[in-house]
Design a protein around this motif. Sequence first.
Motif, PDB file in Angstrom:
ATOM      1  N   ASP A  79       0.856  -1.185   0.000  1.00  0.00           N
ATOM      2  CA  ASP A  79       0.000   0.000   0.000  1.00  0.00           C
ATOM      3  C   ASP A  79       0.899   1.243   0.000  1.00  0.00           C
ATOM      4  O   ASP A  79       2.074   1.183   0.384  1.00  0.00           O
ATOM      5  CB  ASP A  79      -0.880  -0.050   1.264  1.00  0.00           C
ATOM      6  N   ASP A  82      -0.361   5.094   0.848  1.00  0.00           N
ATOM      7  CA  ASP A  82      -0.668   6.062   1.905  1.00  0.00           C
ATOM      8  C   ASP A  82      -0.802   5.380   3.274  1.00  0.00           C
ATOM      9  O   ASP A  82      -1.575   4.443   3.430  1.00  0.00           O
ATOM     10  CB  ASP A  82      -1.967   6.807   1.562  1.00  0.00           C
ATOM     11  N   GLY A  83      -0.045   5.846   4.232  1.00  0.00           N
ATOM     12  CA  GLY A  83      -0.109   5.291   5.585  1.00  0.00           C
ATOM     13  C   GLY A  83       0.764   4.060   5.766  1.00  0.00           C
ATOM     14  O   GLY A  83       0.951   3.577   6.882  1.00  0.00           O
ATOM     15  N   THR A  84       1.278   3.540   4.647  1.00  0.00           N
ATOM     16  CA  THR A  84       2.152   2.358   4.712  1.00  0.00           C
ATOM     17  C   THR A  84       3.577   2.741   4.309  1.00  0.00           C
ATOM     18  O   THR A  84       4.504   2.624   5.111  1.00  0.00           O
ATOM     19  CB  THR A  84       1.609   1.235   3.798  1.00  0.00           C
ATOM     20  N   ASP A 108      -0.453  -3.375   4.402  1.00  0.00           N
ATOM     21  CA  ASP A 108      -1.383  -2.244   4.271  1.00  0.00           C
ATOM     22  C   ASP A 108      -1.791  -1.762   5.676  1.00  0.00           C
ATOM     23  O   ASP A 108      -1.961  -2.582   6.576  1.00  0.00           O
ATOM     24  CB  ASP A 108      -2.618  -2.753   3.509  1.00  0.00           C
ATOM     25  N   ASP A 109      -1.962  -0.445   5.825  1.00  0.00           N
ATOM     26  CA  ASP A 109      -2.354   0.065   7.145  1.00  0.00           C
ATOM     27  C   ASP A 109      -3.866   0.033   7.366  1.00  0.00           C
ATOM     28  O   ASP A 109      -4.321   0.244   8.489  1.00  0.00           O
ATOM     29  CB  ASP A 109      -1.832   1.502   7.345  1.00  0.00           C
TER      30      ASP A 109
HETATM   31 MG   LIG Z   1      -3.172   3.091   3.394  1.00  0.00          MG
END
Ligand SMILES: [Mg+2]
Length: 222
Positions: free
Chosen positions: A18, A20-22, A183-184
């Motif tokens: 992933d 974004d955020g990962t 993934d987050d």
């Molecule tokens: Mg994400």
Amino acid sequence: MYTSRMKFMNQYKVVFLDWDGTLCASRFWGQWATGEMAGAYQVIQNEFFAHHGDFIVRWMRGAESAETACSLLSGITGVSSEELLEGLAESCREMQFISIAIPSQIKQLRDKGVKVVLATDNMDTLSRWTLPALMLDGLVDEVLNSYALQALKRDISPLGESLFFAEYLKMHQILPGESLLIDDSGKNSIVESFGIDFEQVTKEKTATAILDSLLESDTIPL
Ligand SMILES: [Mg+2]
């Protein structure tokens, strides 16, 4: 080392990552968070990202664009569409990896024969500005973006197939069980119903830690 349901690395043919955020924590219009555009930035965060979820999901499924988003936001913020678009492009070109270790970890995985694929619910912004600026096309084997696929990672066909992952796996003759998504977003654990392994990124268990654990795991005999 944390306990993990992951298999050893050499049982995976592809690792989906992933964005974004990962791999990245940079925000759209992030350079406006402080300074004279801070007011507009707050409105974008509090109004747009918090209350226009339907628009954002349509955008991620390819039915909106950076231009339509900036036109909508111009009405909300009072900033011109042109300035919003330029600010968005700038923030996307300046996105950074969450850790400087990430590119070398990706390279090490690929050197061991595992495909590394960016798998992201994202916008046209990624292909227009972020990929070329960060030269991501050269870093990973492939980029799967919901914007181009017109489906999110959690989207399922009436036959129960993944609208996001199935075609890639078929094309490369990889079984779902030979793949892992890092993934987050907990929602994306639905990929386990397609047979894809899932490892959730959290504050305690960062992408860097998960990738390290994977890279170390191949030294353990099967
Ligand atoms: Mg994400």
